[in-house]
Design a protein around this motif. Structure first.
Motif, PDB file in Angstrom:
ATOM      1  N   ALA A 103       0.932  -1.156  -0.075  1.00 37.90           N
ATOM      2  CA  ALA A 103      -0.044  -0.030   0.208  1.00 37.90           C
ATOM      3  C   ALA A 103       0.600   1.401   0.137  1.00 37.90           C
ATOM      4  O   ALA A 103       0.404   2.257  -0.356  1.00 37.90           O
ATOM      5  CB  ALA A 103      -0.761   0.024   1.265  1.00 37.90           C
ATOM      6  N   LYS A 104       2.082   1.237   0.319  1.00 42.37           N
ATOM      7  CA  LYS A 104       3.140   2.413   0.195  1.00 42.37           C
ATOM      8  C   LYS A 104       3.081   3.034  -0.908  1.00 42.37           C
ATOM      9  O   LYS A 104       3.552   4.103  -1.268  1.00 42.37           O
ATOM     10  CB  LYS A 104       4.373   1.978   0.685  1.00 42.37           C
ATOM     11  CG  LYS A 104       5.193   1.034  -0.163  1.00 42.37           C
ATOM     12  CD  LYS A 104       6.674   0.954   0.352  1.00 42.37           C
ATOM     13  CE  LYS A 104       7.391   0.025  -0.556  1.00 42.37           C
ATOM     14  NZ  LYS A 104       8.753  -0.338   0.055  1.00 42.37           N
ATOM     15  N   ILE A 107      -0.979   4.860  -0.893  1.00 42.28           N
ATOM     16  CA  ILE A 107      -1.627   5.508   0.359  1.00 42.28           C
ATOM     17  C   ILE A 107      -0.650   6.842   0.825  1.00 42.28           C
ATOM     18  O   ILE A 107      -1.196   7.988   1.293  1.00 42.28           O
ATOM     19  CB  ILE A 107      -1.240   4.627   1.563  1.00 42.28           C
ATOM     20  CG1 ILE A 107      -2.490   3.557   1.421  1.00 42.28           C
ATOM     21  CG2 ILE A 107      -1.641   5.406   2.815  1.00 42.28           C
ATOM     22  CD1 ILE A 107      -3.864   4.229   1.704  1.00 42.28           C
ATOM     23  N   PRO A 108       0.524   6.990   0.712  1.00 42.06           N
ATOM     24  CA  PRO A 108       1.340   8.200   1.131  1.00 42.06           C
ATOM     25  C   PRO A 108       0.622   9.677   0.137  1.00 42.06           C
ATOM     26  O   PRO A 108       0.765  10.379   0.854  1.00 42.06           O
ATOM     27  CB  PRO A 108       2.857   8.077   0.721  1.00 42.06           C
ATOM     28  CG  PRO A 108       2.944   6.508   1.149  1.00 42.06           C
ATOM     29  CD  PRO A 108       1.634   5.774   0.469  1.00 42.06           C
ATOM     30  N   LYS A 109       0.265   9.290  -0.856  1.00 39.77           N
ATOM     31  CA  LYS A 109       0.009  10.370  -1.681  1.00 39.77           C
ATOM     32  C   LYS A 109      -1.408  10.762  -1.439  1.00 39.77           C
ATOM     33  O   LYS A 109      -1.852  12.046  -1.222  1.00 39.77           O
ATOM     34  CB  LYS A 109      -0.040  10.066  -3.253  1.00 39.77           C
ATOM     35  CG  LYS A 109      -0.630  11.058  -4.296  1.00 39.77           C
ATOM     36  CD  LYS A 109      -0.794  10.680  -5.559  1.00 39.77           C
ATOM     37  CE  LYS A 109      -1.102  11.841  -6.505  1.00 39.77           C
ATOM     38  NZ  LYS A 109      -1.320  11.367  -7.709  1.00 39.77           N
ATOM     39  N   ALA A 124      -0.192   9.393  11.863  1.00 38.09           N
ATOM     40  CA  ALA A 124       0.804   8.247  12.325  1.00 38.09           C
ATOM     41  C   ALA A 124       0.524   7.128  11.285  1.00 38.09           C
ATOM     42  O   ALA A 124      -0.628   6.388  11.711  1.00 38.09           O
ATOM     43  CB  ALA A 124       0.586   8.018  13.884  1.00 38.09           C
ATOM     44  N   LEU A 125       1.415   7.053  10.401  1.00 34.64           N
ATOM     45  CA  LEU A 125       1.196   6.045   9.463  1.00 34.64           C
ATOM     46  C   LEU A 125       2.359   5.052   9.767  1.00 34.64           C
ATOM     47  O   LEU A 125       3.429   5.155   9.475  1.00 34.64           O
ATOM     48  CB  LEU A 125       1.335   6.515   8.069  1.00 34.64           C
ATOM     49  CG  LEU A 125       1.329   5.520   6.856  1.00 34.64           C
ATOM     50  CD1 LEU A 125      -0.022   5.099   6.882  1.00 34.64           C
ATOM     51  CD2 LEU A 125       1.738   6.278   5.435  1.00 34.64           C
ATOM     52  N   GLU A 126       1.646   3.639   9.896  1.00 35.62           N
ATOM     53  CA  GLU A 126       2.892   2.652   9.837  1.00 35.62           C
ATOM     54  C   GLU A 126       2.653   1.576   8.592  1.00 35.62           C
ATOM     55  O   GLU A 126       1.719   1.030   8.236  1.00 35.62           O
ATOM     56  CB  GLU A 126       2.409   1.686  11.167  1.00 35.62           C
ATOM     57  CG  GLU A 126       2.421   2.332  12.480  1.00 35.62           C
ATOM     58  CD  GLU A 126       3.979   2.438  13.067  1.00 35.62           C
ATOM     59  OE1 GLU A 126       4.684   1.895  12.528  1.00 35.62           O
ATOM     60  OE2 GLU A 126       4.116   3.046  14.093  1.00 35.62           O
TER      61      GLU A 126
END
Length: 304
Positions: A103-104, A107-109, A124-126
């Motif tokens: 998902a990286k 998801i960051p965008k 807070a993203l793990e």
């Protein structure tokens, strides 16, 4: 039982860090003060909450139950704080999300767009492997988790929000590139696969089982980047999420094979424990995800 909210916050920090010193630092108190408060907390409960074996701390059964309770109370308080801020016309608070590693790539965008629209919200993203995401889900540490293979052993709220097509890739100079092929054409090929237990591997294993095929797995790797480079170096074919393939990958490293029965169907899920209420900020982010689905799908057009 006379226990203060501050003591619960300290115990939550202690349970998460496994260290009195680290918990004291998080709570901005001295180590002796933290030790005394934890001792008072154990006395108030009437049972030991933790024990030291060597230099490592272990929660007792009572301690584990209290840690879960402290976590739930902290989340309820955060939700209440966000609700009050919403009533006041403010948007602030912390959003906690855990996602599996694939998902990286998208998801960051989405998080970045969300933060631009909601500057008062902290994220807070793990980004973890599937087992670690499930562990956080079990302990109710996040507002939501995003994965492709939700756990079957937990009672969860599960919502599908995005397709996750899986494609077969090969080195750019592989003889099968550019041809229309079938599964029979790859029967004797070597494969580079994700680790057992990952969402992608689970989907692939189920696909091959249904097709009664046993792929010849030469190499197992724990990241999509390592897999793409291994495939590009000629170590074998692989099956990866379309979301993990960048324009650079397709220009320099690998090609997507034109194969019948592909892409393999898979989906992204928004997951939380059953009965968990979304905080106001989590609900806004949830709606943001659903609104961006078509935009994410358009970003995959470079694949074919």
């Amino acid at each position: 039982m006379n226990i203060s909210f501050r003591q619960l916050r300290l115990f939550k920090a202690f349970a998460e860090t496994g260290s009195v010193t680290a918990a004291a630092k998080l709570m901005h108190v001295t180590q002796p003060t933290a030790s005394m408060q934890l001792k008072d907390l154990s006395n108030a409960v009437g049972l030991p909450l933790f024990e030291f074996v060597g230099k490592k701390v272990y929660l007792t059964e009572a301690g584990k139950k209290l840690a879960v309770t402290a976590q739930s109370i902290a989340q309820e308080w955060e939700a209440f704080d966000q609700t009050i801020s919403s009533i006041k016309g403010l948007e602030r608070g912390t959003l906690k999300i855990s996602v599996v590693s694939t998902a990286k790539y998208f998801i960051p965008k989405l998080v970045g767009n969300f933060c631009a629209d909601h500057p008062g919200v902290d994220i807070a993203l793990e980004v973890l492997n599937r087992d670690a995401v499930i562990a956080r889900l079990e302990n109710n540490l996040d507002d939501m988790a995003i994965m492709t293979q939700p756990p079957a052993h937990l009672e969860i709220q599960d919502e599908v929000f995005l397709d996750n097509p899986l494609v077969c890739i090969a080195a750019k100079n592989h003889p099968l590139v550019g041809k229309k092929i079938s599964l029979n054409d790859i029967a004797h090929e070597f494969f580079v696969m994700r680790e057992v237990g990952s969402g992608t591997r689970m989907s692939c294993d189920l696909f091959f089982k249904n097709k009664r095929i046993s792929p010849n797995v030469r190499l197992t790797l724990g990241s999509n980047e390592a897999i793409k480079h291994a495939v590009g170096s000629g170590l074998g074919l692989s099956i990866v999420s379309m979301h993990s393939l960048t324009e650079h990958d397709l220009k320099v490293l690998v090609s997507v094979l034109n194969m019948s029965d592909f892409p393999i169907k898979s989906q992204w899920h928004i997951v939380s424990l059953k009965g968990k209420k979304m905080s106001p900020i989590a609900q806004i982010f949830h709606d943001h995800l659903l609104e961006k689905v078509s935009e994410i799908n358009e970003s995959l057009e470079h694949i074919y």
